[in-house]
Design an enzyme around this catalytic site. Structure first.
Site, short mmCIF file in Angstrom:
data_model
loop_
_atom_site.label_atom_id
_atom_site.label_comp_id
_atom_site.label_asym_id
_atom_site.label_seq_id
_atom_site.Cartn_x
_atom_site.Cartn_y
_atom_site.Cartn_z
N ASP A 194 0.83 -1.20 0.00
CA ASP A 194 0.00 0.00 0.00
C ASP A 194 0.88 1.26 0.00
OD1 ASP A 194 -2.29 1.84 0.84
OD2 ASP A 194 -3.28 -0.10 0.95
N HIS B 215 -3.46 5.75 3.69
CA HIS B 215 -4.30 4.61 3.33
C HIS B 215 -3.79 3.30 3.91
CE1 HIS B 215 -6.04 1.72 0.33
NE2 HIS B 215 -7.04 2.58 0.30
N SER C 286 -11.32 -1.13 -0.41
CA SER C 286 -10.04 -1.15 0.31
C SER C 286 -10.24 -1.44 1.78
CB SER C 286 -9.34 0.21 0.19
OG SER C 286 -8.64 0.32 -1.01
#
Length: 596
Positions: free
Chosen positions: A162, A229, A418
């Protein structure tokens, strides 16, 4: 924020082959017993309980017991009221097979077992836990708390491929050494290429800074702050639990391995593929060997494309090394068959559901979806994009307040596939922790066959159902896992021609079920031209779809139920498709088979 990161091209001069598109998306004599068996224990322990047979010196003499234990390289902690002896192992472990076996081999020993720590069956004391409907709510939560009595993920490393990791106290002590795979120093913002520091430097970007889209519009269309994220994803998987703060992680005793591949304007396919290889213990030129290979990989990223050879080779390699690969389906409300790496063979592809149990308004769908998990909705589908109108319905996890570079830690709700994918990565970690010998195909099959029906609605296909953590983990105690069954190789369907087939081979024992599921994804204009059958290993044909001169719609995306209970499950099953009219063409894109 939608929780899927889409790989994106930062400048028109960069070849599209280098990047995939990725932006935020969000026994005789009697056998000595060891109960519970150490192979079923995943929670660390540091002592054993040893019972000696009546009449032996060790059963009545502390000195004799101490001498016996010392002879086996351990020490006595104390004697219990029952007469059994508590033995110090000298360290916390989830596997003391050698020590246990030494006692089991001793004819004076009646039983030996781990001295396990029990926990009260109460809600975790994490301050934000009440907001984590996705873990516990009866309607559309994933039924996680009930699984914690059997597994907490101890001994398993989950790689989060990520944006990297920004320090957060709810994850401190949970992170093992990762790597920064961003090879473009300009996008990386750390003034170098690949290095051993996977710190998230921030992925903020100004309007138009990543070039233009096919229509000449600026990418992004507006300024975007850093998402942090990867840290949000990591918190869902393994945030510390019962620590009196923050959120609870699904596999809270697992470790997180942050691998940075996404930076300014997204991430390169070449970097992501190398990260997949390295995470699973493979060799990447110029990168030191991974000292703690991951048994589970989470990829909450993707782009609109077919599965490239580069992705498939990396994923196949990881799976062959025993690593389960979990991928977010994408947030375009489109067929996942057109999004990669979610459409690659062997991965667990995850769709997102809302707090009500419906397919989330943004989630991709289709027969390539394996399972659904909570992804949340921080706004209603009709609300202005970018706004947060229903934060209580999002997925709460670890984050940072920095708009560009890191600032202070916090907790915030995101929405997206996600956010759904790490729920399944966490569940996979629980399974592997409880039974380390599980293969990726078995993990996938266990998750898919132990779902519960989607509480709400899903048009287009949301996989086998809503994942159920407790049911899935408990299934290890009673159900031998089987392999996943799918074929994603394209097969052209000739116009008004002979029938074509696509095969799946099963090694399951026994018979197929009365509710055998056949998921079909066929790309074809005027689908009324098509006749579709399931062919059993003995040649018996089960009609799934007849032709129709009045069905002019495109494509067949459907799941059919077949009573195949009279069929032996093992053998080669075929999907047979024939175009019986002229004028339209297409191909079998993928199909899957759930025999029971």
């Amino acid at each position: 924020m939608n929780g899927l990161r889409r790989t994106s091209v930062c400048a028109a001069a960069v070849s599209a082959a280098v990047f995939s598109i990725v932006t935020p998306a969000w026994a005789a004599p009697a056998q000595i017993q060891s109960q519970p068996d150490s192979s079923q224990v995943n929670r660390p322990f540091e002592r054993l309980i040893v019972g000696y047979k009546a009449g032996t010196a060790e059963a009545s003499s502390d000195a004799a017991a101490s001498d016996d234990v010392r002879g086996k390289g351990k020490s006595v902690h104390r004697r219990m009221s029952s007469g059994a002896v508590v033995v110090n192992l000298g360290e916390k472990t989830a596997n003391a097979d050698a020590a246990i076996q030494a006692f089991k081999n001793d004819p004076d020993v009646a039983f030996v077992e781990p001295d396990l720590l029990m926990q009260p069956f109460a809600d975790p004391n994490d301050t934000e836990y009440s907001r984590q409907w996705d873990l516990f709510e009866a309607t559309a939560g994933m039924n996680v708390p009930g699984a914690w009595a059997s597994s907490t993920g101890a001994g398993v490393t989950v790689a989060v491929i990520d944006t990297g990791y920004v320090a957060h106290s709810d994850l401190s002590g949970k992170v093992v050494a990762g790597y920064d795979f961003v090879s473009d120093s300009a996008r990386a913002r750390d003034n170098n290429g690949r290095d051993s520091n996977p710190a998230d430097e921030g992925d903020w970007v100004a309007r138009g800074e990543c070039g233009t889209d096919a229509n000449g519009n600026p990418v992004p269309a507006a300024d975007q702050a850093s998402s942090w994220h990867g840290t949000h994803v990591a918190g869902t998987i393994a945030a510390a639990t019962n620590n009196g703060k923050g959120v609870a992680g699904i596999a809270y005793d697992a470790k997180i391995q942050p691998l940075r591949v996404l930076a300014k304007c997204g991430g390169a396919t070449s970097d992501i593929a190398d990260a997949i290889t390295w995470a699973s213990g493979g060799t990447v030129s110029g990168v030191p060997a991974n000292a703690t290979p991951a048994k589970v990989i989470n990829m909450s990223l993707g782009g609109q494309s077919s599965c490239s050879t580069t992705y498939q080779n990396a994923i196949t390699g990881a799976i062959n090394r025993g690593t389960t690969v979990v991928v977010a389906a994408g947030n375009s409300n489109m067929n996942v068959a057109n999004f990669t790496p979610a459409n690659c063979t062997g991965v667990i592809t995850v769709a997102a559901t809302s707090r009500e149990g419906n397919k989330a308004f943004y989630s991709n769908y289709g027969t390539r979806i394996d399972v659904a998990a909570p992804g949340g909705e921080t706004r209603r589908g009709t609300d202005t994009p970018g706004t947060i109108t229903t934060p209580e319905n999002g997925i709460w996890s670890t984050l940072n307040t920095g708009a560009t570079v890191p600032s202070t830690e916090t907790y915030k709700p995101y929405q997206g596939t996600s956010m759904a994918a790490p729920h399944i990565a966490g569940l996979a970690a629980l399974l592997v922790a409880k039974k380390p010998s599980l293969t990726p195909a078995q993990v996938k099959d266990l998750i898919k066959t132990n779902v519960r029906p989607l509480p709400g609605t899903c048009s287009g296909g949301c996989g086998a159902g809503l994942a159920d953590a407790t049911k899935t983990v408990n299934a290890l105690d009673s159900t031998p896992p089987s392999g996943g069954l799918e074929n994603t190789t394209d097969v052209a369907i000739p116009d008004s021609g002979s029938a074509v087939t696509s095969s799946i081979t099963s090694s399951l024992t026994g018979n197929a079920s009365a509710t055998t599921k056949v998921g079909v994804d066929i790309v074809h204009t005027y689908r009324g031209d098509l006749v579709i059958d399931l062919i059993a290993p003995d040649g018996t044909a089960y009609r799934l779809k007849n032709s129709s001169t009045s069905d002019s719609a495109d494509n067949v995306v459907a799941t059919y139920t077949v009573n195949a209970s009279s069929e032996v499950a093992a053998g080669t099953w075929k999907l047979r498709v024939q175009d019986v009219y002229s004028g339209d063409t297409g191909y079998i894109n993928a199909w899957n088979l759930t025999l029971r």
